[in-house]
Scaffold this motif. Structure first.
Motif, PDB file in Angstrom:
ATOM      1  N   GLN A   1      67.803 -21.749 -13.808  1.00 32.61           N
ATOM      2  CA  GLN A   1      68.819 -22.597 -13.177  1.00 32.61           C
ATOM      3  C   GLN A   1      70.054 -21.805 -12.759  1.00 32.61           C
ATOM      4  O   GLN A   1      70.817 -22.244 -11.905  1.00 32.61           O
ATOM      5  CB  GLN A   1      69.247 -23.715 -14.134  1.00 32.61           C
ATOM      6  N   THR A   2      70.268 -20.635 -13.357  1.00 29.24           N
ATOM      7  CA  THR A   2      71.456 -19.848 -13.039  1.00 29.24           C
ATOM      8  C   THR A   2      71.352 -19.170 -11.677  1.00 29.24           C
ATOM      9  O   THR A   2      72.364 -18.796 -11.084  1.00 29.24           O
ATOM     10  CB  THR A   2      71.679 -18.742 -14.091  1.00 29.24           C
ATOM     11  N   ASN A   3      70.110 -18.988 -11.190  1.00 22.62           N
ATOM     12  CA  ASN A   3      69.873 -18.217  -9.965  1.00 22.62           C
ATOM     13  C   ASN A   3      70.455 -16.809 -10.049  1.00 22.62           C
ATOM     14  O   ASN A   3      70.851 -16.221  -9.042  1.00 22.62           O
ATOM     15  CB  ASN A   3      70.412 -18.959  -8.736  1.00 22.62           C
ATOM     16  N   GLN A   4      70.510 -16.266 -11.260  1.00 22.53           N
ATOM     17  CA  GLN A   4      70.918 -14.885 -11.477  1.00 22.53           C
ATOM     18  C   GLN A   4      69.664 -14.017 -11.622  1.00 22.53           C
ATOM     19  O   GLN A   4      68.538 -14.526 -11.635  1.00 22.53           O
ATOM     20  CB  GLN A   4      71.763 -14.776 -12.751  1.00 22.53           C
ATOM     21  N   ILE A   5      69.863 -12.717 -11.742  1.00 27.42           N
ATOM     22  CA  ILE A   5      68.743 -11.820 -12.027  1.00 27.42           C
ATOM     23  C   ILE A   5      68.341 -12.030 -13.486  1.00 27.42           C
ATOM     24  O   ILE A   5      69.186 -11.964 -14.380  1.00 27.42           O
ATOM     25  CB  ILE A   5      69.143 -10.349 -11.804  1.00 27.42           C
ATOM     26  N   ILE A   6      67.059 -12.307 -13.722  1.00 27.64           N
ATOM     27  CA  ILE A   6      66.565 -12.504 -15.081  1.00 27.64           C
ATOM     28  C   ILE A   6      65.700 -11.306 -15.470  1.00 27.64           C
ATOM     29  O   ILE A   6      64.729 -10.986 -14.785  1.00 27.64           O
ATOM     30  CB  ILE A   6      65.720 -13.795 -15.185  1.00 27.64           C
ATOM     31  N   PHE A   7      66.060 -10.649 -16.559  1.00 27.18           N
ATOM     32  CA  PHE A   7      65.251  -9.552 -17.091  1.00 27.18           C
ATOM     33  C   PHE A   7      64.524 -10.066 -18.316  1.00 27.18           C
ATOM     34  O   PHE A   7      65.148 -10.457 -19.309  1.00 27.18           O
ATOM     35  CB  PHE A   7      66.131  -8.360 -17.463  1.00 27.18           C
ATOM     36  N   ASN A   8      63.192 -10.097 -18.249  1.00 29.43           N
ATOM     37  CA  ASN A   8      62.392 -10.553 -19.378  1.00 29.43           C
ATOM     38  C   ASN A   8      62.184  -9.378 -20.335  1.00 29.43           C
ATOM     39  O   ASN A   8      61.560  -8.382 -19.953  1.00 29.43           O
ATOM     40  CB  ASN A   8      61.043 -11.087 -18.882  1.00 29.43           C
ATOM     41  N   PRO A   9      62.688  -9.466 -21.569  1.00 20.81           N
ATOM     42  CA  PRO A   9      62.597  -8.329 -22.487  1.00 20.81           C
ATOM     43  C   PRO A   9      61.170  -8.026 -22.942  1.00 20.81           C
ATOM     44  O   PRO A   9      60.916  -6.959 -23.485  1.00 20.81           O
ATOM     45  CB  PRO A   9      63.468  -8.777 -23.671  1.00 20.81           C
ATOM     46  N   VAL A  10      60.252  -8.957 -22.714  1.00 17.93           N
ATOM     47  CA  VAL A  10      58.853  -8.748 -23.112  1.00 17.93           C
ATOM     48  C   VAL A  10      58.069  -8.075 -21.989  1.00 17.93           C
ATOM     49  O   VAL A  10      57.443  -7.026 -22.178  1.00 17.93           O
ATOM     50  CB  VAL A  10      58.180 -10.081 -23.503  1.00 17.93           C
ATOM     51  N   SER A  11      58.118  -8.670 -20.802  1.00 20.79           N
ATOM     52  CA  SER A  11      57.351  -8.142 -19.673  1.00 20.79           C
ATOM     53  C   SER A  11      58.072  -7.017 -18.934  1.00 20.79           C
ATOM     54  O   SER A  11      57.470  -6.296 -18.149  1.00 20.79           O
ATOM     55  CB  SER A  11      57.044  -9.263 -18.680  1.00 20.79           C
TER      56      SER A  11
ATOM     57  N   TYR B   1      66.187 -21.601  -7.733  1.00 21.50           N
ATOM     58  CA  TYR B   1      65.947 -22.872  -8.417  1.00 21.50           C
ATOM     59  C   TYR B   1      66.264 -24.030  -7.482  1.00 21.50           C
ATOM     60  O   TYR B   1      67.359 -24.123  -6.942  1.00 21.50           O
ATOM     61  CB  TYR B   1      66.822 -22.949  -9.668  1.00 21.50           C
ATOM     62  N   THR B   2      65.307 -24.916  -7.291  1.00 24.99           N
ATOM     63  CA  THR B   2      65.454 -26.012  -6.338  1.00 24.99           C
ATOM     64  C   THR B   2      65.587 -27.361  -7.038  1.00 24.99           C
ATOM     65  O   THR B   2      65.381 -27.471  -8.254  1.00 24.99           O
ATOM     66  CB  THR B   2      64.230 -26.081  -5.400  1.00 24.99           C
ATOM     67  N   ASN B   3      65.890 -28.395  -6.255  1.00 20.65           N
ATOM     68  CA  ASN B   3      65.930 -29.745  -6.800  1.00 20.65           C
ATOM     69  C   ASN B   3      64.573 -30.138  -7.376  1.00 20.65           C
ATOM     70  O   ASN B   3      64.498 -30.848  -8.381  1.00 20.65           O
ATOM     71  CB  ASN B   3      66.342 -30.742  -5.714  1.00 20.65           C
ATOM     72  N   LYS B   4      63.516 -29.675  -6.734  1.00 20.20           N
ATOM     73  CA  LYS B   4      62.172 -29.986  -7.225  1.00 20.20           C
ATOM     74  C   LYS B   4      61.966 -29.423  -8.632  1.00 20.20           C
ATOM     75  O   LYS B   4      61.398 -30.098  -9.507  1.00 20.20           O
ATOM     76  CB  LYS B   4      61.113 -29.427  -6.272  1.00 20.20           C
TER      77      LYS B   4
ATOM     78  N   ILE C   1      73.191  -9.741 -14.894  1.00 20.68           N
ATOM     79  CA  ILE C   1      71.773  -9.788 -15.251  1.00 20.68           C
ATOM     80  C   ILE C   1      71.650 -10.478 -16.603  1.00 20.68           C
ATOM     81  O   ILE C   1      72.355 -10.126 -17.551  1.00 20.68           O
ATOM     82  CB  ILE C   1      71.174  -8.382 -15.327  1.00 20.68           C
ATOM     83  N   ILE C   2      70.767 -11.456 -16.689  1.00 18.90           N
ATOM     84  CA  ILE C   2      70.539 -12.183 -17.932  1.00 18.90           C
ATOM     85  C   ILE C   2      69.267 -11.661 -18.582  1.00 18.90           C
ATOM     86  O   ILE C   2      68.220 -11.594 -17.943  1.00 18.90           O
ATOM     87  CB  ILE C   2      70.418 -13.694 -17.666  1.00 18.90           C
ATOM     88  N   VAL C   3      69.376 -11.290 -19.852  1.00 21.45           N
ATOM     89  CA  VAL C   3      68.215 -10.814 -20.604  1.00 21.45           C
ATOM     90  C   VAL C   3      67.718 -11.944 -21.484  1.00 21.45           C
ATOM     91  O   VAL C   3      68.344 -12.293 -22.488  1.00 21.45           O
ATOM     92  CB  VAL C   3      68.561  -9.583 -21.459  1.00 21.45           C
ATOM     93  N   SER C   4      66.609 -12.539 -21.082  1.00 21.22           N
ATOM     94  CA  SER C   4      66.054 -13.673 -21.827  1.00 21.22           C
ATOM     95  C   SER C   4      64.680 -14.007 -21.262  1.00 21.22           C
ATOM     96  O   SER C   4      64.409 -13.769 -20.092  1.00 21.22           O
ATOM     97  CB  SER C   4      66.975 -14.891 -21.722  1.00 21.22           C
ATOM     98  N   SER C   5      63.836 -14.586 -22.113  1.00 20.45           N
ATOM     99  CA  SER C   5      62.537 -15.074 -21.644  1.00 20.45           C
ATOM    100  C   SER C   5      62.554 -16.592 -21.489  1.00 20.45           C
ATOM    101  O   SER C   5      61.523 -17.198 -21.218  1.00 20.45           O
ATOM    102  CB  SER C   5      61.432 -14.665 -22.629  1.00 20.45           C
ATOM    103  N   ASP C   6      63.727 -17.195 -21.653  1.00 28.49           N
ATOM    104  CA  ASP C   6      63.871 -18.654 -21.551  1.00 28.49           C
ATOM    105  C   ASP C   6      63.815 -19.095 -20.095  1.00 28.49           C
ATOM    106  O   ASP C   6      64.672 -18.719 -19.288  1.00 28.49           O
ATOM    107  CB  ASP C   6      65.204 -19.087 -22.181  1.00 28.49           C
ATOM    108  N   GLN C   7      62.825 -19.901 -19.751  1.00 24.62           N
ATOM    109  CA  GLN C   7      62.661 -20.326 -18.369  1.00 24.62           C
ATOM    110  C   GLN C   7      63.795 -21.240 -17.896  1.00 24.62           C
ATOM    111  O   GLN C   7      64.033 -21.346 -16.686  1.00 24.62           O
ATOM    112  CB  GLN C   7      61.316 -21.040 -18.202  1.00 24.62           C
TER     113      GLN C   7
ATOM    114  N   ILE D   1      75.744 -20.558 -22.818  1.00 25.07           N
ATOM    115  CA  ILE D   1      76.862 -19.628 -22.662  1.00 25.07           C
ATOM    116  C   ILE D   1      76.635 -18.694 -21.476  1.00 25.07           C
ATOM    117  O   ILE D   1      77.541 -18.453 -20.670  1.00 25.07           O
ATOM    118  CB  ILE D   1      77.060 -18.821 -23.955  1.00 25.07           C
ATOM    119  N   MET D   2      75.417 -18.196 -21.346  1.00 19.28           N
ATOM    120  CA  MET D   2      75.137 -17.282 -20.242  1.00 19.28           C
ATOM    121  C   MET D   2      75.225 -18.002 -18.905  1.00 19.28           C
ATOM    122  O   MET D   2      75.661 -17.424 -17.910  1.00 19.28           O
ATOM    123  CB  MET D   2      73.764 -16.635 -20.440  1.00 19.28           C
ATOM    124  N   TYR D   3      74.830 -19.264 -18.884  1.00 24.20           N
ATOM    125  CA  TYR D   3      74.974 -20.047 -17.659  1.00 24.20           C
ATOM    126  C   TYR D   3      76.449 -20.179 -17.293  1.00 24.20           C
ATOM    127  O   TYR D   3      76.846 -19.950 -16.138  1.00 24.20           O
ATOM    128  CB  TYR D   3      74.364 -21.435 -17.840  1.00 24.20           C
ATOM    129  N   LEU D   4      77.281 -20.533 -18.261  1.00 22.53           N
ATOM    130  CA  LEU D   4      78.713 -20.707 -18.002  1.00 22.53           C
ATOM    131  C   LEU D   4      79.374 -19.404 -17.572  1.00 22.53           C
ATOM    132  O   LEU D   4      80.159 -19.369 -16.622  1.00 22.53           O
ATOM    133  CB  LEU D   4      79.410 -21.250 -19.257  1.00 22.53           C
TER     134      LEU D   4
END
Length: 220
Positions: A128-138, A146-149, A118-124, A107-110
């Motif tokens: 893929q979203t290439n958005q700002i990720i806020f890790n609620p733990v760290s 995010y690349t093709n590799k 800003i996405i709040v999640s620790s899910d790696q 849902i957050m990707y869509l």
């Protein structure tokens, strides 16, 4: 700036905390305070315009592709009941989004494709979203490129946490360039059938969703 929160992760983390310390406070109150702390940290650097809770559906469309998806996880009915009550309480306070068959990270990707935030999640996977990720733990805020590799590595190595099969046991990622074509490169190592299944299980792809989920069945 919109802030999207994987509420399932936050509830589970606070449920463990509540059980560990034996808090008399309700899970709803603990989660609400946790959300407040997260927003406080984010607001130090960004102006928060909206808070959206992304909620897991009761069913996952990926199970129709691979019945063993997350099949190793133990279902605790007492936790699920408490989680449902907590979500109902939070719906009275925050905006929330849920699609039948989709998980919170889907849902957050869509949502962020058209409404960045800003996405709040620790899910790696959400890199893929290439958005700002806020890790609620760290408490770290990171923007990934995010690349093709990265995608190739994810398809070939699967995901132990979600019980997605690993396609190869020995693999040197250094042989892959960030701009290598995903499908063609994967098919050097695995069969078309193996590639197709893992692609649909680990890659955020609107085409895949539309094959299995009616996105018009949307709860606001």
């Amino acid at each position: 700036m919109k802030v999207y929160i994987d509420i399932s992760q936050i509830i589970k983390a606070n449920w463990y905390i509540k059980n560990k310390i034996g808090s008399s406070r309700s899970l709803s109150k603990l989660v609400d305070d946790n959300i407040g702390n997260i927003i406080f940290e984010i607001s130090k650097q960004y102006k928060v315009s909206d808070i959206i809770l992304a909620e897991d559906s009761k069913t996952y469309f990926r199970k129709s592709l691979y019945p063993l998806y997350k099949g190793h996880r133990i279902v605790d009915e007492s936790y699920n009941d408490l989680k449902s009550k907590t979500i109902l309480d939070l719906r009275e306070i925050y905006n929330y989004k849920v699609y039948d068959g989709l998980e919170a990270d889907d849902i957050m990707y869509l949502e962020t494709k058209d409404n960045p935030g800003i996405i709040v999640s620790s899910d790696q996977d959400l890199r893929q979203t290439n958005q700002i990720i806020f890790n609620p733990v760290s408490k770290l805020k990171v923007i990934y490129s995010y690349t093709n590799k990265d995608m190739i590595m994810k398809i070939l190595t699967g995901c132990k946490s979600d019980n997605i099969p690993k396609l190869i046991n020995k693999f040197n990622g250094k042989t892959i360039h960030p701009n290598d074509p995903v499908k063609e490169t994967c098919l050097i190592f695995v069969s078309e059938k193996e590639f197709s299944l893992n692609y649909e299980l680990v890659v955020f792809d609107m085409t895949t969703y539309l094959k299995y989920v009616d996105l018009k069945n949307y709860k606001k």
